[in-house]
Scaffold this motif. Structure first.
Motif, PDB file in Angstrom:
ATOM      1  N   LYS A 246      28.744 -23.000 -37.940  1.00  0.00           N
ATOM      2  CA  LYS A 246      27.923 -22.652 -36.715  1.00  0.00           C
ATOM      3  C   LYS A 246      27.248 -21.349 -36.971  1.00  0.00           C
ATOM      4  CE  LYS A 246      30.983 -25.252 -33.409  1.00  0.00           C
ATOM      5  NZ  LYS A 246      31.900 -24.928 -32.366  1.00  0.00           N
ATOM      6  N   HIS A 247      28.085 -20.469 -37.422  1.00  0.00           N
ATOM      7  CA  HIS A 247      27.032 -19.231 -37.536  1.00  0.00           C
ATOM      8  C   HIS A 247      25.970 -19.402 -38.586  1.00  0.00           C
ATOM      9  CE1 HIS A 247      31.036 -16.872 -36.785  1.00  0.00           C
ATOM     10  NE2 HIS A 247      30.279 -16.972 -35.513  1.00  0.00           N
TER      11      HIS A 247
ATOM     12  N   ASP B   6      23.303 -20.688 -36.493  1.00  0.00           N
ATOM     13  CA  ASP B   6      22.759 -19.885 -35.144  1.00  0.00           C
ATOM     14  C   ASP B   6      21.594 -18.914 -35.554  1.00  0.00           C
ATOM     15  OD1 ASP B   6      22.613 -18.448 -32.844  1.00  0.00           O
ATOM     16  OD2 ASP B   6      24.666 -17.741 -33.055  1.00  0.00           O
TER      17      ASP B   6
ATOM     18  N   GLU C 219      20.341 -16.972 -33.516  1.00  0.00           N
ATOM     19  CA  GLU C 219      20.586 -15.791 -32.792  1.00  0.00           C
ATOM     20  C   GLU C 219      22.029 -15.296 -32.830  1.00  0.00           C
ATOM     21  OE1 GLU C 219      18.363 -14.443 -30.752  1.00  0.00           O
ATOM     22  OE2 GLU C 219      16.746 -16.039 -31.408  1.00  0.00           O
ATOM     23  N   LEU C 220      22.338 -15.239 -33.933  1.00  0.00           N
ATOM     24  CA  LEU C 220      23.579 -14.621 -34.470  1.00  0.00           C
ATOM     25  C   LEU C 220      23.877 -13.165 -34.361  1.00  0.00           C
ATOM     26  CD1 LEU C 220      26.339 -15.603 -35.870  1.00  0.00           C
ATOM     27  CD2 LEU C 220      25.456 -14.473 -37.824  1.00  0.00           C
TER      28      LEU C 220
END
Length: 99
Positions: A12-13, A16, A18-19
């Protein structure tokens, strides 16, 4: 490599866009890699105290960061000086046309 996230969260990271920088820094600390070289704005969000110098490797990272930061500021300074000179020339040109 243990960062504190399971495999599902890792995937998921990486997707992403916008991590948060604090999570990126956790990965960088484990790899080890200083992501602030790629994302200088990361340093604005993460206090400098989180970039500890308690090992030789940490000292090298700190040295490299400040060397790179100095180079970036030097380039920015050169650009600003050139813009300033261009503006001065333009003002001089416009002033001479008004007369």
């Amino acid at each position: 490599m243990k960062v504190g996230y399971d495999r599902t969260m890792y995937y998921k990271h990486i997707k992403d866009k916008e991590l948060p920088f604090r999570i990126l820094k956790q990965y960088g600390d484990k790899i080890p890699y200083d992501f602030s070289k790629d994302f200088p704005e990361m340093l604005e969000e993460i206090p400098a105290s989180q970039f500890e110098i308690n090992t030789f490797e940490g000292m090298q990272k700190d040295r490299d960061f400040w060397r790179d930061e100095y180079g970036r500021v030097l380039k920015e300074n050169k650009t600003l000086r050139e813009e300033s000179e261009n503006l001065k020339a333009e003002i001089k040109s416009l002033s001479s046309k008004r007369k």
